[in-house]
Design a protein around this motif. Structure first.
Motif, PDB file in Angstrom:
ATOM      1  N   THR A 127       0.744  -1.174   0.116  1.00 21.26           N
ATOM      2  CA  THR A 127      -0.060  -0.111  -0.030  1.00 21.26           C
ATOM      3  C   THR A 127       0.859   1.320  -0.043  1.00 21.26           C
ATOM      4  O   THR A 127       0.623   2.225  -0.819  1.00 21.26           O
ATOM      5  N   LEU A 128       1.842   1.135   0.833  1.00 22.17           N
ATOM      6  CA  LEU A 128       2.873   2.481   0.805  1.00 22.17           C
ATOM      7  C   LEU A 128       3.818   2.446  -0.416  1.00 22.17           C
ATOM      8  O   LEU A 128       4.375   3.494  -0.520  1.00 22.17           O
ATOM      9  N   GLU A 129       3.890   1.551  -1.195  1.00 21.20           N
ATOM     10  CA  GLU A 129       4.852   1.321  -2.246  1.00 21.20           C
ATOM     11  C   GLU A 129       6.142   1.641  -1.773  1.00 21.20           C
ATOM     12  O   GLU A 129       7.042   2.401  -2.096  1.00 21.20           O
ATOM     13  N   ARG A 130       6.552   0.773  -0.702  1.00 21.39           N
ATOM     14  CA  ARG A 130       7.853   1.109   0.177  1.00 21.39           C
ATOM     15  C   ARG A 130       8.474  -0.504  -0.166  1.00 21.39           C
ATOM     16  O   ARG A 130       7.598  -1.579   0.073  1.00 21.39           O
ATOM     17  N   PRO A 131       9.823  -0.777  -0.289  1.00 20.76           N
ATOM     18  CA  PRO A 131      10.368  -1.891   0.117  1.00 20.76           C
ATOM     19  C   PRO A 131       9.826  -2.575   1.416  1.00 20.76           C
ATOM     20  O   PRO A 131       9.903  -1.798   2.514  1.00 20.76           O
ATOM     21  N   LEU A 132       9.644  -3.693   1.497  1.00 20.46           N
ATOM     22  CA  LEU A 132       9.408  -4.592   2.702  1.00 20.46           C
ATOM     23  C   LEU A 132      10.778  -5.100   3.355  1.00 20.46           C
ATOM     24  O   LEU A 132      11.534  -6.139   2.408  1.00 20.46           O
ATOM     25  N   LEU A 133      11.334  -4.672   4.282  1.00 18.26           N
ATOM     26  CA  LEU A 133      12.731  -5.226   4.847  1.00 18.26           C
ATOM     27  C   LEU A 133      12.213  -6.372   5.907  1.00 18.26           C
ATOM     28  O   LEU A 133      11.620  -5.818   6.918  1.00 18.26           O
ATOM     29  N   VAL A 134      12.665  -7.472   5.713  1.00 21.99           N
ATOM     30  CA  VAL A 134      12.230  -8.814   6.451  1.00 21.99           C
ATOM     31  C   VAL A 134      13.584  -9.189   7.104  1.00 21.99           C
ATOM     32  O   VAL A 134      14.536  -9.617   6.551  1.00 21.99           O
ATOM     33  N   LYS A 135      13.466  -9.064   8.510  1.00 20.72           N
ATOM     34  CA  LYS A 135      14.968  -9.559   9.271  1.00 20.72           C
ATOM     35  C   LYS A 135      14.190 -10.860  10.171  1.00 20.72           C
ATOM     36  O   LYS A 135      13.054 -11.114  10.240  1.00 20.72           O
ATOM     37  N   GLY A 136      15.193 -11.613  10.560  1.00 18.41           N
ATOM     38  CA  GLY A 136      14.835 -12.923  11.247  1.00 18.41           C
ATOM     39  C   GLY A 136      16.044 -13.847  11.240  1.00 18.41           C
ATOM     40  O   GLY A 136      17.126 -13.593  10.570  1.00 18.41           O
ATOM     41  N   GLU A 137      15.964 -14.849  12.056  1.00 19.75           N
ATOM     42  CA  GLU A 137      16.981 -15.827  12.321  1.00 19.75           C
ATOM     43  C   GLU A 137      17.284 -16.534  10.742  1.00 19.75           C
ATOM     44  O   GLU A 137      16.055 -16.598  10.167  1.00 19.75           O
ATOM     45  N   PRO A 138      18.191 -16.973  10.397  1.00 18.38           N
ATOM     46  CA  PRO A 138      18.261 -17.751   9.113  1.00 18.38           C
ATOM     47  C   PRO A 138      17.437 -19.069   9.264  1.00 18.38           C
ATOM     48  O   PRO A 138      17.162 -19.453  10.399  1.00 18.38           O
ATOM     49  N   GLY A 139      16.618 -19.272   8.080  1.00 20.91           N
ATOM     50  CA  GLY A 139      15.793 -20.447   8.174  1.00 20.91           C
ATOM     51  C   GLY A 139      14.167 -20.287   8.709  1.00 20.91           C
ATOM     52  O   GLY A 139      13.609 -21.200   8.772  1.00 20.91           O
ATOM     53  N   THR A 140      13.893 -19.095   8.800  1.00 15.70           N
ATOM     54  CA  THR A 140      12.712 -18.640   9.205  1.00 15.70           C
ATOM     55  C   THR A 140      11.642 -18.343   8.221  1.00 15.70           C
ATOM     56  O   THR A 140      10.498 -17.798   8.122  1.00 15.70           O
ATOM     57  N   GLY A 141      12.061 -18.571   7.092  1.00 15.36           N
ATOM     58  CA  GLY A 141      11.312 -18.317   5.667  1.00 15.36           C
ATOM     59  C   GLY A 141      11.275 -17.139   5.111  1.00 15.36           C
ATOM     60  O   GLY A 141      10.257 -16.382   4.438  1.00 15.36           O
ATOM     61  N   LYS A 142      12.314 -16.204   5.365  1.00 18.90           N
ATOM     62  CA  LYS A 142      12.190 -14.942   4.758  1.00 18.90           C
ATOM     63  C   LYS A 142      12.269 -14.912   3.134  1.00 18.90           C
ATOM     64  O   LYS A 142      11.428 -14.257   2.495  1.00 18.90           O
ATOM     65  N   THR A 143      13.039 -15.816   2.627  1.00 13.05           N
ATOM     66  CA  THR A 143      13.291 -15.925   1.108  1.00 13.05           C
ATOM     67  C   THR A 143      12.142 -16.506   0.652  1.00 13.05           C
ATOM     68  O   THR A 143      11.575 -15.992  -0.597  1.00 13.05           O
ATOM     69  N   GLU A 144      11.422 -17.547   1.425  1.00  9.66           N
ATOM     70  CA  GLU A 144      10.361 -18.043   0.802  1.00  9.66           C
ATOM     71  C   GLU A 144       9.085 -17.456   0.852  1.00  9.66           C
ATOM     72  O   GLU A 144       8.364 -17.365   0.058  1.00  9.66           O
ATOM     73  N   LEU A 145       9.103 -16.340   1.670  1.00 10.16           N
ATOM     74  CA  LEU A 145       8.088 -15.357   1.837  1.00 10.16           C
ATOM     75  C   LEU A 145       7.878 -14.480   0.525  1.00 10.16           C
ATOM     76  O   LEU A 145       6.995 -14.477  -0.112  1.00 10.16           O
ATOM     77  N   ALA A 146       9.053 -14.070  -0.115  1.00  6.26           N
ATOM     78  CA  ALA A 146       8.928 -13.504  -1.696  1.00  6.26           C
ATOM     79  C   ALA A 146       8.305 -14.355  -2.527  1.00  6.26           C
ATOM     80  O   ALA A 146       7.424 -13.730  -3.127  1.00  6.26           O
ATOM     81  N   ARG A 147       8.608 -15.661  -2.433  1.00  5.73           N
ATOM     82  CA  ARG A 147       8.216 -16.509  -3.523  1.00  5.73           C
ATOM     83  C   ARG A 147       6.481 -16.809  -3.383  1.00  5.73           C
ATOM     84  O   ARG A 147       5.820 -16.949  -4.444  1.00  5.73           O
ATOM     85  N   GLN A 148       6.346 -16.796  -1.992  1.00  5.57           N
ATOM     86  CA  GLN A 148       4.803 -16.954  -1.985  1.00  5.57           C
ATOM     87  C   GLN A 148       4.036 -15.786  -2.048  1.00  5.57           C
ATOM     88  O   GLN A 148       2.991 -15.902  -2.493  1.00  5.57           O
ATOM     89  N   VAL A 149       4.437 -14.541  -1.827  1.00  8.32           N
ATOM     90  CA  VAL A 149       4.021 -13.446  -2.114  1.00  8.32           C
ATOM     91  C   VAL A 149       3.610 -13.280  -3.824  1.00  8.32           C
ATOM     92  O   VAL A 149       2.457 -12.900  -4.141  1.00  8.32           O
TER      93      VAL A 149
END
Length: 279
Positions: free
Chosen positions: A24-46
């Protein structure tokens, strides 16, 4: 265009809110978290959920921001000029488009993943400030300006290895993926291992959380590692009873899927030794 999670990805309420807020804001979404919590997979699923194509830029320690825009191959042009190749008359023949250029020139809206931005040099995020903010950049060799035809959904992941500049953070919508609680992890396991017996899952997850919360652990096992561990338990056809340990055994069965360095293995071996001495 709203993200609600998918059948193969369990998204918590706060995560779906973050994704939709960034869109909505047309801003990049910066996602942090421990390795292996699904950050990269989130982009694929979006991308899958919204029916969009994904462009993935995997960052390494040697990656430069300019590579995301374009690279000019002056060496090839010089070689071709020595050979009398007519291609040298058009400098555009020696411009290699980067991932941002590909995302900007796409006719349709795309999801652009900038994966593990914290691996690069500390100046890397600052070098992309204007391009991600204005959604355009200048190609000096050809004199043209590349502008985004459709503003891409930009998702940036970080494992928190380096602090990111304040100016860069100000332009992002931030979300930290917390490690899932027991109930959420059960839902995630059900997606990947449907029909797993409840007794086995309860015993396995209890041991997993006990191991994960052990003081002094150098690397706590992640979501992806517990999924691998459960896959092994199922492949070995182990039951909940098989997993139950006596007081002198501090290591779970097939612990190599969970513990990834000798320091942590030695920690649990010492705990087992101390437990045996105390009996």
């Amino acid at each position: 265009m709203r993200f609600q999670g998918t059948e193969s990805y369990v998204a918590t309420d706060d995560l779906t809110i973050a994704v939709n807020a960034a869109v909505t804001l047309e801003r990049p979404l910066l996602v942090k978290g421990e390795p292996g919590t699904g950050k990269t997979e989130l982009a694929r699923q979006v991308a899958s959920s919204l029916g969009l194509r994904m462009i993935e830029w995997n960052i390494k320690s040697t990656t430069r921001a300019q590579q995301g825009l374009y690279e000019y191959d002056a060496v090839s042009r010089l070689r071709d000029s020595q050979l009398g190749d007519a291609r040298v008359n058009d400098v555009a023949n020696y411009i290699r488009k980067g991932k941002l250029w590909q995302a900007f020139e796409a006719e349709e809206r795309v999801v652009l993943l900038i994966d593990e931005i914290d691996k690069a040099d500390i100046e890397f995020p600052n070098d992309l400030l204007q391009e991600l903010d204005r959604m355009e950049f200048h190609v000096y060799e050809t004199g043209e300006t590349i502008r985004a035809r459709q503003r891409p959904i930009v998702i940036i992941t970080s494992n928190n290895e380096k602090e990111l500049p304040d100016a860069f953070l100000r332009r992002c919508f931030f979300h930290y993926i917390r490690f899932p609680d027991m109930e959420t992890l059960r839902r995630i396991v059900e997606v990947h291992h449907p029909g797993i017996k409840d007794a086995l899952l309860t015993t396995a997850l209890t041991q997993f959380y006990e191991l994960r919360e052990q003081p002094g652990l150098k690397k706590r096992p992640s979501t992806s590692e517990v999924l691998d561990w459960l896959k092994l338990l199922l492949a070995e056809d182990l039951s909940a009873e098989d997993l139950r340990r006596d007081g002198g055994d501090a290591l779970p069965r097939l612990h190599g899927a969970l513990l990834k360095n000798e320091q942590d293995v030695h920690l649990f071996e010492r705990l087992a030794f101390m437990a045996r001495r105390a009996r």
